[in-house]
Design a protein around this motif. Structure first.
Motif, PDB file in Angstrom:
ATOM      1  N   UNK A 178       0.480  -1.274   0.225  1.00 28.43           N
ATOM      2  CA  UNK A 178      -0.102   0.101  -0.393  1.00 28.43           C
ATOM      3  C   UNK A 178       0.831   1.372  -0.107  1.00 28.43           C
ATOM      4  N   UNK A 179       1.804   1.238   1.196  1.00 29.54           N
ATOM      5  CA  UNK A 179       2.930   2.748   1.082  1.00 29.54           C
ATOM      6  C   UNK A 179       3.329   2.601  -0.872  1.00 29.54           C
ATOM      7  N   UNK A 180       4.092   1.584  -0.782  1.00 32.46           N
ATOM      8  CA  UNK A 180       4.578   2.115  -2.013  1.00 32.46           C
ATOM      9  C   UNK A 180       4.038   2.614  -3.605  1.00 32.46           C
ATOM     10  N   UNK A 181       2.717   2.136  -3.176  1.00 32.65           N
ATOM     11  CA  UNK A 181       1.506   2.719  -4.349  1.00 32.65           C
ATOM     12  C   UNK A 181       1.688   4.164  -3.911  1.00 32.65           C
ATOM     13  N   UNK A 182       1.050   3.831  -2.560  1.00 32.22           N
ATOM     14  CA  UNK A 182      -0.138   5.844  -2.531  1.00 32.22           C
ATOM     15  C   UNK A 182       0.523   6.682  -1.913  1.00 32.22           C
ATOM     16  N   UNK A 183       2.405   6.696  -1.687  1.00 29.47           N
ATOM     17  CA  UNK A 183       2.995   7.636  -1.068  1.00 29.47           C
ATOM     18  C   UNK A 183       4.510   7.222  -1.541  1.00 29.47           C
ATOM     19  N   UNK A 184       5.062   6.856  -3.222  1.00 30.35           N
ATOM     20  CA  UNK A 184       5.839   6.612  -3.637  1.00 30.35           C
ATOM     21  C   UNK A 184       6.887   8.390  -3.448  1.00 30.35           C
ATOM     22  N   UNK A 185       6.330   9.905  -3.050  1.00 36.46           N
ATOM     23  CA  UNK A 185       7.353  10.093  -2.807  1.00 36.46           C
ATOM     24  C   UNK A 185       7.556  10.711  -2.075  1.00 36.46           C
ATOM     25  N   UNK A 186       6.765  10.111  -0.666  1.00 34.94           N
ATOM     26  CA  UNK A 186       7.770  10.340   0.225  1.00 34.94           C
ATOM     27  C   UNK A 186       8.315   9.293   0.881  1.00 34.94           C
ATOM     28  N   UNK A 187       8.446   8.057   0.175  1.00 36.37           N
ATOM     29  CA  UNK A 187       9.470   7.318   0.486  1.00 36.37           C
ATOM     30  C   UNK A 187      10.914   7.305  -0.292  1.00 36.37           C
ATOM     31  N   UNK A 188      10.334   7.815  -1.309  1.00 39.33           N
ATOM     32  CA  UNK A 188      11.169   8.133  -2.588  1.00 39.33           C
ATOM     33  C   UNK A 188      11.616   6.779  -3.158  1.00 39.33           C
ATOM     34  N   UNK A 189      10.494   6.334  -3.681  1.00 42.50           N
ATOM     35  CA  UNK A 189       9.897   5.246  -5.216  1.00 42.50           C
ATOM     36  C   UNK A 189      10.355   6.016  -6.145  1.00 42.50           C
ATOM     37  N   UNK A 190      11.091   5.179  -6.882  1.00 39.79           N
ATOM     38  CA  UNK A 190      11.783   5.565  -8.245  1.00 39.79           C
ATOM     39  C   UNK A 190      10.991   4.659  -9.464  1.00 39.79           C
ATOM     40  N   UNK A 191      10.198   4.983  -9.912  1.00 37.60           N
ATOM     41  CA  UNK A 191       9.954   4.611 -11.105  1.00 37.60           C
ATOM     42  C   UNK A 191       8.222   4.896 -11.874  1.00 37.60           C
ATOM     43  N   UNK A 192       8.271   4.040 -13.226  1.00 37.69           N
ATOM     44  CA  UNK A 192       7.431   4.954 -13.596  1.00 37.69           C
ATOM     45  C   UNK A 192       6.561   4.255 -13.736  1.00 37.69           C
ATOM     46  N   UNK A 193       5.354   5.087 -14.747  1.00 31.98           N
ATOM     47  CA  UNK A 193       3.557   4.913 -14.213  1.00 31.98           C
ATOM     48  C   UNK A 193       3.303   3.377 -14.583  1.00 31.98           C
ATOM     49  N   UNK A 194       4.277   2.785 -15.958  1.00 32.63           N
ATOM     50  CA  UNK A 194       4.146   1.616 -16.269  1.00 32.63           C
ATOM     51  C   UNK A 194       4.331  -0.026 -14.895  1.00 32.63           C
ATOM     52  N   UNK A 195       5.527   0.231 -14.266  1.00 32.89           N
ATOM     53  CA  UNK A 195       5.703  -0.163 -13.619  1.00 32.89           C
ATOM     54  C   UNK A 195       5.183  -0.687 -12.140  1.00 32.89           C
ATOM     55  N   UNK A 196       4.661   0.452 -11.972  1.00 30.16           N
ATOM     56  CA  UNK A 196       4.254   0.808 -10.872  1.00 30.16           C
ATOM     57  C   UNK A 196       2.629  -0.234 -11.343  1.00 30.16           C
ATOM     58  N   UNK A 197       1.668  -0.052 -12.679  1.00 35.95           N
ATOM     59  CA  UNK A 197       1.316  -1.288 -12.771  1.00 35.95           C
ATOM     60  C   UNK A 197       1.433  -2.420 -13.235  1.00 35.95           C
ATOM     61  N   UNK A 198       3.149  -2.359 -13.195  1.00 36.32           N
ATOM     62  CA  UNK A 198       3.470  -4.033 -13.002  1.00 36.32           C
ATOM     63  C   UNK A 198       3.876  -4.456 -11.779  1.00 36.32           C
ATOM     64  N   UNK A 199       3.692  -3.533 -10.776  1.00 35.23           N
ATOM     65  CA  UNK A 199       4.032  -4.509  -8.791  1.00 35.23           C
ATOM     66  C   UNK A 199       2.737  -4.170  -8.594  1.00 35.23           C
ATOM     67  N   UNK A 200       1.927  -3.439  -8.710  1.00 38.04           N
ATOM     68  CA  UNK A 200       0.532  -3.951  -8.271  1.00 38.04           C
ATOM     69  C   UNK A 200      -0.271  -5.221  -9.128  1.00 38.04           C
ATOM     70  N   UNK A 201      -0.045  -5.431 -10.275  1.00 40.35           N
ATOM     71  CA  UNK A 201      -0.292  -7.581 -10.743  1.00 40.35           C
ATOM     72  C   UNK A 201       0.081  -8.199 -10.360  1.00 40.35           C
TER      73      UNK A 201
END
Length: 318
Positions: free
Chosen positions: A127-150
C-alpha cells in the motif's frame, strides 16, 4: 494453490525482471517494516499475532520478521512456477496461515483470520509503495507501478485473497482507490488511538529487529509510521507541523530523544531527497543485499551474542 486465470505473464515477468525492485530494494523493504508496524494497530490482526505467541518477545519477533524478509525477497527475485523457491515459499506461507486459522478457531470462539485481515496485511506490503512513492523515495514509471500492482494481485490471490476483496485489481486507478480507502478508513483511524498491546508488540518487533539493524530506533520508526499515515501531530517538515493539530501521545517530535530526532531526520531526508540520487540508492540497496546475506543467514553477530548462535541464524525452511 494455482496461478490465477487472469495472470498476465508479460506484466509479471516484466516486473519479475526486477528492474523496479533492484532500483528500490532498500526502500521497498523498509516500507514493509512501516506496514507491519501500522497493521498491528488493527485489533483483529493484533489479537491473532498475540495468540500465536510467535512475535511477542524480542527473540520470537527477531526470528519471525527476519524470516518474513527472506520470504518476500525470494518473491521479488525468483520466477513463479511450480517447484521454484518462489512457489515453495508461497505454499509454506499459505500452510502456515491455514494452521493458524485452525488453531485460533479451535482455541477461541470467534477469532478468525478473515479476508479483511488478509487484505490489511496485503496493504502493509504494497500500500505505501503505491500511495506514498514521493514520501518514500520510490523511483519508477507508471508502467512499472502497474506491474508492481499486478505482482501483488497475483501474490494476494495465491495466498488466499478472493478477487472481490483483492486490493490490487485490473487497473491502477481502482487499486489506488481501494488502497486509499484502507488508509483512510482503517489504518489511519486505528493508529489515531492504538491500545497498549500495540505499543508492547511493536516494541518487541523493533527491539528484536535491532539485532539485525542497530539504526532501527523504536520511537523514530513509530513516528515515521504515524507520519506516513497522516496521523495528526506527527508532522516533521515545517508546513506539516503548522497544518496538523497538536495531540498528546507517547510519541511526538517534541518528546523524542535527541537520538530519535536524529534518526527521524535522517530517514525523512533519505526518503524524500537522498534516494533521488542513483549513487545513494545503489549504496543503500547494496547495504540491504549484504545485510540479508550476512546479517540474517551467515553472520548475525549481535543476535548471536544475545540469543546464541543457533537461534540467531535464520534460514528458509526446507
Amino acid at each position: 494453490m494455482a496461478i490465477p486465470e487472469w495472470y498476465d505473464e508479460a506484466k509479471f515477468k516484466r516486473y519479475a525482471a526486477q528492474a523496479f525492485y533492484k532500483r528500490n530494494a532498500y526502500v521497498v523493504t523498509l516500507s514493509v517494516l512501516y506496514g507491519l508496524i501500522a497493521v498491528m494497530a488493527v485489533p483483529s490482526v493484533l489479537n491473532v499475532l498475540m495468540f500465536t505467541k510467535k512475535s511477542s518477545t524480542p527473540f520470537t519477533a527477531y526470528r519471525r520478521y527476519l524470516l518474513t524478509i527472506l520470504h518476500f525477497t525470494i518473491w521479488y527475485r525468483d520466477p513463479l512456477a511450480p517447484g521454484t523457491r518462489f512457489w515453495r515459499s508461497l505454499l509454506y506461507t499459505r500452510k502456515a496461515h491455514d494452521g493458524t486459522i485452525k488453531r485460533t478457531s479451535a482455541a477461541k470462539e470467534g477469532m478468525i483470520i478473515s479476508q479483511r485481515d488478509m487484505v490489511l496485511v496485503q496493504f502493509s506490503f504494497a500500500g505505501y509503495v503505491v500511495l506514498k512513492p514521493e514520501m518514500l523515495g520510490i523511483q519508477g514509471s507508471a508502467q512499472e507501478m502497474d506491474d508492481f500492482i499486478h505482482f501483488w494481485r497475483v501474490v494476494g490471490f495465491m495466498l488466499g485473497i478472493h478477487d472481490e476483496y483483492n486490493l490490487c485489481t485490473t487497473d491502477s486507478t481502482t487499486s489506488k482507490r481501494r488502497m486509499q480507502l484502507v488508509l483512510d478508513q482503517m489504518m489511519g483511524p486505528a493508529l489515531t488511538s492504538p491500545n497498549e498491546d500495540f505499543y508492547r508488540m511493536t516494541k518487541a518487533l523493533l527491539d528484536g529487529m535491532w539485532y539485525y539493524n542497530v539504526t532501527l530506533d523504536y520511537e523514530a520508526l513509530l513516528f515515521i509510521t504515524f507520519r506516513l499515515n497522516g496521523v495528526a501531530g506527527y508532522g516533521f517538515l515545517e508546513h506539516e507541523r503548522k497544518n496538523q493539530l497538536k495531540v498528546t501521545g507517547p510519541v511526538t517530535y517534541e518528546k523524542l530523544s535527541w537520538y530519535s530526532r536524529f534518526i527521524v531526520g535522517r530517514l525523512v531526508h533519505m526518503h524524500e531527497e537522498g534516494l533521488k540520487n542513483c549513487l545513494v540508492r545503489w549504496l543503500m540497496n547494496l547495504q540491504l543485499q549484504f545485510s540479508v546475506l550476512v546479517g540474517i543467514c551467515y553472520l548475525p553477530l549481535l543476535a548471536a551474542i544475545k540469543f546464541g548462535w543457533k537461534n540467531a541464524v535464520v534460514k528458509m525452511p526446507k
